[in-house]
Design a protein around this motif. Structure first.
Motif, short mmCIF file in Angstrom:
data_model
loop_
_atom_site.label_atom_id
_atom_site.label_comp_id
_atom_site.label_asym_id
_atom_site.label_seq_id
_atom_site.Cartn_x
_atom_site.Cartn_y
_atom_site.Cartn_z
N LYS A 183 46.82 10.05 10.36
CA LYS A 183 46.55 8.63 10.61
C LYS A 183 47.36 8.13 11.80
N ARG A 228 42.47 -1.14 9.60
CA ARG A 228 42.77 0.25 9.25
C ARG A 228 44.00 0.36 8.36
N ASP A 229 44.93 -0.59 8.46
CA ASP A 229 46.13 -0.55 7.65
C ASP A 229 45.82 -1.11 6.25
N GLU A 230 45.97 -0.27 5.22
CA GLU A 230 45.56 -0.66 3.86
C GLU A 230 46.37 -1.84 3.33
N THR A 231 47.68 -1.83 3.56
CA THR A 231 48.53 -2.90 3.05
C THR A 231 48.13 -4.24 3.65
N PHE A 282 45.29 -4.94 5.14
CA PHE A 282 43.89 -5.25 4.83
C PHE A 282 43.77 -5.89 3.44
N HIS A 283 44.51 -5.35 2.45
CA HIS A 283 44.49 -5.94 1.11
C HIS A 283 45.07 -7.35 1.11
#
Length: 307
Positions: free
Chosen positions: A224, A286-289, A291-292
């Motif tokens: 990533k 793209r960054d999950e943290t 994005f949530h």
């Protein structure tokens, strides 16, 4: 020659340019709204404004937004042929000149942060602390101001005092009174981007070596990181091409005015607007943290409750 060409083109260009200006306004408003939403999300969680990668991400969002806003104002001034005294135009144009470089320098700093996180994980907390990141932001703006200072110095050395009182259509091209000034500006920018490209290639090679030796979750993380560095490199490439656009447009203007309008519009969309919408994609989606947190903020907490 430009005056004659513009007179010839008046019969068929106004409607076409007007439609394009409206499209640009819509795109600028969309990008500014997205950036504002991401900045508001950034300040909603403490883990974001205490982490180096997210702080630098916020810097790119703010610098991109400021650059988009100011360049859009200059575009409107040019379209409506709104004139300002040169001394006032100089003050207005300092912001676009500075923040044209802030974003790529910040991208390079973000690449180095990824390099430290993956290749030197034990020293990441020390090197990329909040305090050091704030110092890094000052260094970023200091380095980014050098090309702006060079452009201003060459302009002040060449312009007469009477020139500052003249009324002209305001644009950054006002700083180039002679051809040699264009060459100096281009040389400084290209030197900066050469250094930044070397740093990105160096970081990519080092991260790739770690990726080959890693396994499991570490391998996924380093892959990533590799994709992130590649996207930063693509952004830098678009920013570099943007520096060549004025020279291309000047050459095209000598050939055909209508072609010049088309080329300038294409350059503005591809090399000014497009690179500025990639940052939200790289770190906002793209960054999950992040994005949530964004989904939770946009849904007024409903997304979090469902989770």
């Amino acid at each position: 020659m430009a005056n004659n060409s513009s007179l010839v083109g008046r019969g068929f260009l106004p409607r076409q340019i007007n439609d394009r200006v409206i499209i640009v306004q819509i795109l600028v408003m969309i990008f500014l709204s997205i950036n504002l939403l991401l900045v508001m999300t950034f300040f909603k969680k403490e883990c974001f404004y205490t982490s180096a990668r997210y702080i630098l991400f916020a810097v790119t969002l703010l610098s991109d937004s400021l650059l988009l806003f100011m360049s859009d104002i200059l575009l409107i001034f040019t379209y409506f042929e709104f004139t300002l005294q040169v001394w006032l135009c100089v003050i207005v144009c300092v912001v676009p000149l500075l923040y044209l470089v802030v974003t790529p320098v910040t991208l390079t700093a973000m690449t180095l942060e990824r390099y430290v996180a993956i290749c030197m994980p034990l020293r990441h907390g020390e090197l990329c602390s909040t305090r050091n990141t704030m110092h890094g932001i000052l260094i970023i703006h200091g380095l980014s101001s050098v090309p702006c200072i060079v452009v201003l110095c060459t302009f002040f050395a060449s312009a007469s005092l009477s020139f500052y009182k003249q009324h002209n259509v305001c644009s950054v091209e006002i700083f180039s009174l002679y051809r040699w000034q264009d060459h100096i500006r281009s040389a400084v920018y290209q030197f900066y981007f050469l250094i930044m490209c070397i740093i990105i290639v160096f970081s990519y090679v080092k991260i790739m070596k770690v990726a080959r030796a890693a396994s499991g979750e570490n391998k996924k993380s380093t892959r990533k990181g590799l994709r992130t560095v590649l996207l930063h490199g693509f952004q830098l490439l678009l920013c570099l091409i943007q520096l060549w656009c004025p020279f291309i447009e000047t050459a095209v203007l000598q050939i055909n005015f209508r072609l010049f309008i088309n080329v300038r519009y294409f350059n503005y969309i591809m090399f000014r607007l497009a690179p500025r919408c990639l940052s939200p994609l790289i770190y906002g989606l793209r960054d999950e943290t992040f994005f949530h947190a964004l989904k939770n903020y946009v849904s007024f907490g409903w997304y979090k409750r469902n989770i």
